[in-house]
Design a protein around this motif. Structure first.
Motif, PDB file in Angstrom:
ATOM      1  N   MET A  25       0.762  -1.301   0.102  1.00  0.00           N
ATOM      2  CA  MET A  25       0.179   0.052  -0.112  1.00  0.00           C
ATOM      3  C   MET A  25       0.963   1.197   0.063  1.00  0.00           C
ATOM      4  N   GLU A  26       2.186   1.290   0.791  1.00  0.00           N
ATOM      5  CA  GLU A  26       2.735   2.441   0.589  1.00  0.00           C
ATOM      6  C   GLU A  26       3.433   2.415  -0.768  1.00  0.00           C
ATOM      7  N   GLN A  27       3.931   1.592  -1.356  1.00  0.00           N
ATOM      8  CA  GLN A  27       4.453   1.693  -2.734  1.00  0.00           C
ATOM      9  C   GLN A  27       3.314   2.385  -3.668  1.00  0.00           C
ATOM     10  N   LEU A  28       2.207   1.758  -3.525  1.00  0.00           N
ATOM     11  CA  LEU A  28       0.832   2.178  -4.200  1.00  0.00           C
ATOM     12  C   LEU A  28       0.744   3.555  -4.089  1.00  0.00           C
ATOM     13  N   ALA A  29       0.849   4.329  -2.731  1.00  0.00           N
ATOM     14  CA  ALA A  29       0.919   5.724  -2.564  1.00  0.00           C
ATOM     15  C   ALA A  29       1.823   6.460  -3.222  1.00  0.00           C
ATOM     16  N   ILE A  30       3.066   5.919  -3.179  1.00  0.00           N
ATOM     17  CA  ILE A  30       4.123   6.803  -3.885  1.00  0.00           C
ATOM     18  C   ILE A  30       3.992   6.716  -5.260  1.00  0.00           C
ATOM     19  N   VAL A  31       3.712   5.551  -5.966  1.00  0.00           N
ATOM     20  CA  VAL A  31       3.279   5.502  -7.276  1.00  0.00           C
ATOM     21  C   VAL A  31       2.155   6.615  -7.838  1.00  0.00           C
ATOM     22  N   LEU A  32       1.230   6.690  -6.717  1.00  0.00           N
ATOM     23  CA  LEU A  32       0.205   7.622  -7.135  1.00  0.00           C
ATOM     24  C   LEU A  32       0.842   9.085  -7.127  1.00  0.00           C
ATOM     25  N   ILE A  33       1.573   9.258  -6.247  1.00  0.00           N
ATOM     26  CA  ILE A  33       2.177  10.603  -6.161  1.00  0.00           C
ATOM     27  C   ILE A  33       3.008  10.971  -7.542  1.00  0.00           C
ATOM     28  N   GLY A  34       3.745  10.002  -7.804  1.00  0.00           N
ATOM     29  CA  GLY A  34       4.318  10.036  -9.179  1.00  0.00           C
ATOM     30  C   GLY A  34       3.383  10.252 -10.488  1.00  0.00           C
ATOM     31  N   LEU A  35       2.261   9.369 -10.137  1.00  0.00           N
ATOM     32  CA  LEU A  35       1.335   9.512 -11.354  1.00  0.00           C
ATOM     33  C   LEU A  35       0.784  11.052 -11.386  1.00  0.00           C
ATOM     34  N   ILE A  36       0.795  11.525 -10.153  1.00  0.00           N
ATOM     35  CA  ILE A  36       0.156  12.911 -10.115  1.00  0.00           C
ATOM     36  C   ILE A  36       0.876  13.848 -11.049  1.00  0.00           C
ATOM     37  N   PHE A  37       2.297  13.820 -10.808  1.00  0.00           N
ATOM     38  CA  PHE A  37       3.274  14.695 -11.395  1.00  0.00           C
ATOM     39  C   PHE A  37       3.109  14.427 -13.056  1.00  0.00           C
ATOM     40  N   LEU A  38       3.204  12.839 -13.256  1.00  0.00           N
ATOM     41  CA  LEU A  38       3.017  12.458 -14.703  1.00  0.00           C
ATOM     42  C   LEU A  38       1.872  13.329 -15.352  1.00  0.00           C
ATOM     43  N   MET A  39       0.634  13.028 -14.774  1.00  0.00           N
ATOM     44  CA  MET A  39      -0.515  13.596 -15.014  1.00  0.00           C
ATOM     45  C   MET A  39      -0.408  15.184 -15.376  1.00  0.00           C
ATOM     46  N   GLY A  40       0.282  15.937 -14.332  1.00  0.00           N
ATOM     47  CA  GLY A  40       0.319  17.339 -14.562  1.00  0.00           C
ATOM     48  C   GLY A  40       0.954  17.558 -15.760  1.00  0.00           C
ATOM     49  N   LEU A  41       1.973  16.758 -16.018  1.00  0.00           N
ATOM     50  CA  LEU A  41       2.872  17.079 -17.326  1.00  0.00           C
ATOM     51  C   LEU A  41       1.895  16.761 -18.507  1.00  0.00           C
ATOM     52  N   MET A  42       1.224  15.937 -18.260  1.00  0.00           N
ATOM     53  CA  MET A  42       0.281  15.359 -19.534  1.00  0.00           C
ATOM     54  C   MET A  42      -1.057  16.211 -19.948  1.00  0.00           C
ATOM     55  N   VAL A  43      -1.209  17.191 -18.910  1.00  0.00           N
ATOM     56  CA  VAL A  43      -2.347  17.826 -19.126  1.00  0.00           C
ATOM     57  C   VAL A  43      -2.750  18.579 -20.414  1.00  0.00           C
ATOM     58  N   PRO A  44      -1.598  19.185 -20.850  1.00  0.00           N
ATOM     59  CA  PRO A  44      -1.885  19.577 -22.538  1.00  0.00           C
ATOM     60  C   PRO A  44      -2.185  18.542 -23.290  1.00  0.00           C
ATOM     61  N   LEU A  45      -1.989  17.210 -23.014  1.00  0.00           N
ATOM     62  CA  LEU A  45      -2.256  16.229 -23.956  1.00  0.00           C
ATOM     63  C   LEU A  45      -3.727  15.867 -23.804  1.00  0.00           C
ATOM     64  N   LEU A  46      -3.943  15.710 -22.400  1.00  0.00           N
ATOM     65  CA  LEU A  46      -5.183  15.065 -21.741  1.00  0.00           C
ATOM     66  C   LEU A  46      -6.496  15.889 -22.225  1.00  0.00           C
ATOM     67  N   ARG A  47      -6.273  17.328 -21.994  1.00  0.00           N
ATOM     68  CA  ARG A  47      -7.497  18.220 -21.706  1.00  0.00           C
ATOM     69  C   ARG A  47      -8.066  18.079 -23.247  1.00  0.00           C
ATOM     70  N   PRO A  48      -7.600  18.103 -24.389  1.00  0.00           N
ATOM     71  CA  PRO A  48      -8.560  17.905 -25.565  1.00  0.00           C
ATOM     72  C   PRO A  48      -9.111  16.682 -25.720  1.00  0.00           C
TER      73      PRO A  48
END
Lengths: 777, 117
Positions: A1-24
């Motif tokens: 579960m701890e690892q999952l939490a950290i992976v999710l934090i990483g995912l938030i960063f990744l998602m942030g960077l991908m926003v320009p692609l995701l929003r359309p």
């Protein structure tokens, strides 16, 4: 579960960077879909929240980092869980809320990009175990919040507010970096876990004051403590979802978090207590006081945030288990009600077009759901049962009563601030949700039923959580105990309940509420008085002074730079020569091993002296002549003279090379100079004398250095090796040549490359016709 | 003799620095040449001027002794320096040529006005 939490934090960063692609892709659903990740993280953290055993922390090594000392290691314990859940939970709600609030704004891609990155940075900050990583995330929150506060960058005010916030928080960030490095050097580790495990305490160390000063500046700028509080009200120029997020769980609370994190290492000293209690107490009081005089709902909330932050800093400063417990609970309380209230303010603003409490009124009838959420949050803010806020306030009073040596200061300050908070709550409640007297009923843009349900979800959810936790505070106990263990490094029993019996604290609470209501009843004269005082303090309006300071600094730097970087090469050279002269002469005179080489002195040779004289005359003539050709030829005399000198001392290769090179240079020179006019005397007589003096100084210095250099004895001259191996290894009898093409062949290759480059440079310079280009334009 | 050469080098430096401080680019370039020559001489002097034998290995011998001949190492270094100096000289002069052609001045104080003629 701890690892999952950290992976999710990483995912938030990744998602942030991908926003320009995701929003359309997601269009208007972007906010809601992005919110899923923080909610998932919130879920993971909730499971951890209920399963994390007492007195343990989980360290997660990612194996990712820049240096052995700077690894992105994460740490999950009670403190990071409490903060992390607030950041991710409120973050998810804010994202969902933004989906509606921002629906008609331009630049939504940018908005989500920075908001999600900001969330990731805040989470990284909260979970970081490495102090350097913590610093990086800290700076990242400053930078992303700069873009968020200045979101409406085409307007003057947000731009100024965001710049101010950035300058202050980045200054604090620098202080934090220094503090972190100092701590790292003193303790030999940058890892929080190691600091905790080894029980480092710097209280008695001689550098403690410096470290504390740096940390407290970092905290004061980030958490808007007096006298750095002034950037926070400006920051409410940001769109409301951002204000809600900055104020409730992130950004300003980073300073509180840092204090809690460093408490085991730095806390508990007299300095820590007195400085934090004083700063926090003042901030708490003036925040509440200024809030009383405001008319703009968002501004009122911004000032109450300042007051709340002051309260937390003061509580941490007291450093008793009661006060830390109170600070933690108050952080949760404040996050819940402040996030909710900002969201309510945003909904009201959207639906009525104003945030002025004088214009608003009677919303309880027209917007009942929003109003009830708002009222619950207000109840929490004023510390009334059955909200969690009540428990928070009781704990705060409890903590204040428990430190007798300072209670004379903290109790009156705290009671006064709380009275004003109660008054503000009642005032807002009355003016916005109830009163329709003397006011035209405010027109709604659309009835509340037509508002998207999810728009209301955020404040309602936060209000319900506040209510639920107030009813059943026992859920928080285990994690609180864990957090307390890592803040206070001792085991503390946590017992939270709404009803603690009839005691001194309850009496204080009743008194506070009564006084708050009294202030409300006399709100008109008191409001007038507050506004007079605010008007009076406006001449010391800190944001303006800060701007002036920055402006003066810039103009000072500009003047200064112009003086140093004047653009005249000869003054640069003069500075350089004069400085070298002073330093070298000083060094020469401070060493005392003689001036003239006694050993290995060769006798005077008349023919060499004649050659030198001729060469010297050539140079002197080159200086004074006005004709270009004469100058070149006399320079040739120098070159050939030196060539002869080489010859006389047996360096045949040198002599021939010098001769050839000099000839080529002279030919090129003549070709170039043929096009140039004669020398004009460009400088005045005075400057020529000055230059001659400098030149003479340099000449003397060089002569002395050359003489002095004769004293340096190299232990094993490498020349011996060349003389012995030149023929045997290199199969050449001319030692110089063998050195060049054999022993140091790579150097020679480099030399050829330089010549090649020079040739290419000359070729392209002559080909490239600037004039043509200019005339074509 | 070392003293004389050291003074000579000092004089060359003085002249070179004086030329460097002129406003005319041509004089600046001349100054660079003078100083690079003087620097070569410093390196040469470090090998000593007591011996004047050519640094060759005799046709019969397999090794040479440093007792009689000039130190070969500074020579190799200076040789490299002279050649590189040649490269630099050619490049500076080309640059200077282009500069004058574009701006029509050889006063360094006019350098800020490179774009207008």
């Amino acid at each position: 579960m701890e690892q999952l939490a950290i992976v999710l934090i990483g995912l938030i960063f990744l998602m942030g960077l991908m926003v320009p692609l995701l929003r359309p892709l997601f269009k208007n659903y972007t906010g809601r879909i992005l919110a899923l990740v923080p909610f998932a993280l919130f879920g993971a953290l909730t499971i951890l929240f209920f399963t994390l055993p007492d007195q343990t922390s989980r360290i997660i090594e990612t194996g990712f980092g820049f240096l052995p000392e700077m690894q992105f290691t994460f740490r999950i314990d009670g403190v990071s869980l409490i903060f992390g859940m607030m950041v991710s939970g409120i973050g998810g709600l804010v994202l969902g809320y933004s989906s509606f609030y921002m629906a008609k704004y331009a630049g939504r891609t940018k908005f989500y990009f920075f908001l999600v990155l900001f969330m990731g940075a805040m989470l990284g900050l909260v979970f970081a175990d490495n102090l350097l990583a913590l610093f990086i995330f800290w700076e990242l929150t400053s930078i992303t919040s700069f873009f968020l506060i200045g979101f409406d960058h085409d307007k003057e005010k947000p731009r100024q507010a965001s710049l101010q916030a950035l300058l202050l928080t980045a200054f604090g960030g620098l202080c934090l970096l220094f503090a972190v490095i100092l701590i790292g050097n003193l303790a030999g580790t940058y890892s929080l876990s190691e600091l905790y495990d080894k029980g480092f305490r710097f209280g008695a160390h001689s550098d403690y004051h410096l470290v504390f000063l740096l940390v407290s500046v970092a905290v004061a700028t980030k958490s808007a403590q007096f006298p750095f509080h002034f950037w926070l009200p400006g920051a409410m120029n940001a769109p409301t979802p951002i204000s809600a997020y900055l104020h409730s769980a992130t950004m300003v609370n980073a300073g509180i978090f840092l204090l809690l994190r460093l408490n085991p290492v730095l806390g508990g000293t007299i300095l820590w207590k007195s400085a934090l209690i004083l700063a926090g107490g003042i901030t708490m009081f003036i925040g509440a006081f200024f809030a009383l005089g405001q008319k703009d709902l968002k501004r009122i909330l911004a000032f109450t945030t300042i007051s709340a932050l002051g309260t937390m800093v003061m509580l941490i400063g007291m450093n008793t288990s009661a006060s830390i417990k109170a600070a933690l609970i108050f952080f949760i309380v404040h996050g819940l009600y402040k996030g909710g209230l900002f969201m309510v303010a945003g909904i009201i603003d959207k639906n009525t077009g104003t945030r002025d409490i004088d214009k608003l009124g009677g919303l309880l009838k027209t917007m009942p759901i929003t109003s009830i959420a708002g009222i619950l949050a207000l109840l929490s803010m004023s510390g009334l049962p059955p909200m969690l806020g009540f428990i928070g306030k009781e704990l705060i009073y409890d903590a204040k009563v428990q430190i007798p040596e300072l209670s004379w200061l903290v109790i009156p300050l705290g009671v006064a601030a709380n009275m004003m908070m109660v008054a503000i709550s009642v005032l807002v409640f009355y003016e916005i949700f109830l009163s329709r007297r003397n006011k035209k009923p405010i027109a709604l843009k659309q009835p509340e039923k037509r508002l998207p349900g999810n728009f209301l979800a955020g404040p309602v959810a936060l209000a319900l959580v506040g209510l639920g936790l107030g009813m059943a505070p026992g859920w928080l106990e285990d994690t609180m105990a864990n957090a307390m263990y890592f803040i206070q490094s001792e085991v503390v029993d946590i017992d939270l309940a709404l009803w603690h019996g009839f005691n001194q604290v309850l009496l204080l609470s009743i008194f506070t509420v009564a006084m708050g209501v009294l202030i409300f009843v006399f709100r008109r004269p008191i409001g007038k008085l507050v506004r007079i005082i605010i008007g009076w303090t406006d001449q010391y309006h800190l944001p303006d002074h800060f701007n002036k300071l920055i402006k003066n600094y810039l103009s000072f730097a500009g003047k200064h730079t112009n003086r140093i970087q004047h653009g005249y090469h000869r003054y640069y050279l003069m500075t350089f020569f004069a400085a070298t002269f002073v330093l070298v002469i000083y060094q020469l005179f401070s060493a005392d091993d003689g001036w003239f080489p006694v050993k290995q002195v060769s006798p005077l040779q008349i023919h060499v002296i004649v050659v030198l004289l001729v060469a010297m005359m050539g140079v002197i003539f080159a200086i004074f002549t006005k004709s270009r050709i004469s100058a070149i030829i006399s320079l040739g005399v120098l070159g050939y003279g030196i060539s002869v000198l080489y010859m006389l001392y047996g360096a045949v290769d040198l002599a021939i090379t010098q001769f050839l090179a000099e000839t080529v240079i002279m030919v090129i020179f003549v070709m170039v100079i043929y096009h140039l006019p004669d020398f004009a005397v460009l400088s005045s007589k005075k400057s020529r004398v000055r230059d001659a003096l400098i030149a003479a100084g340099v000449g003397v210095m060089i002569t002395l250095i050359v003489l002095k250099a004769r004293f340096i004895n190299l232990e094993t001259p490498v020349s011996e090796f060349f003389a012995e191996n030149s023929f045997l290894e290199g199969h050449g009898r001319n030692i110089v040549n063998v050195i060049l093409v054999d022993f140091r062949a790579l150097d020679t290759l480099g030399e050829i490359t330089v010549l090649g480059l020079a040739a290419a440079g000359v070729f392209s310079l002559l080909r490239f016709d600037l004039k043509d280009k200019n005339t074509k334009k | 003799m070392e003293l004389v050469i050291a003074i000579f080098i000092g004089l060359l430096y003085a002249c070179g620095v004086y030329l460097l401080l002129r406003r005319s680019i041509v004089k600046l370039i001349l100054g660079v040449f003078v100083i690079s020559n003087a620097t070569n001489l410093i390196i040469f002097l470090s090998g000593g001027v007591t011996r004047s034998g050519v640094s060759f290995i005799g046709s019969e011998a397999e090794k040479a002794s440093l007792e009689t001949m000039t130190d070969p190492l500074p020579q190799a270094l200076i040789l490299t320096a002279i050649v590189i100096g040649l490269g630099i000289a050619a490049y500076i002069l080309a640059l200077k040529y282009k500069y004058f052609e574009t701006t029509g001045t050889h006063d360094l104080d006019q350098l800020s006005k490179t774009d207008q003629k």
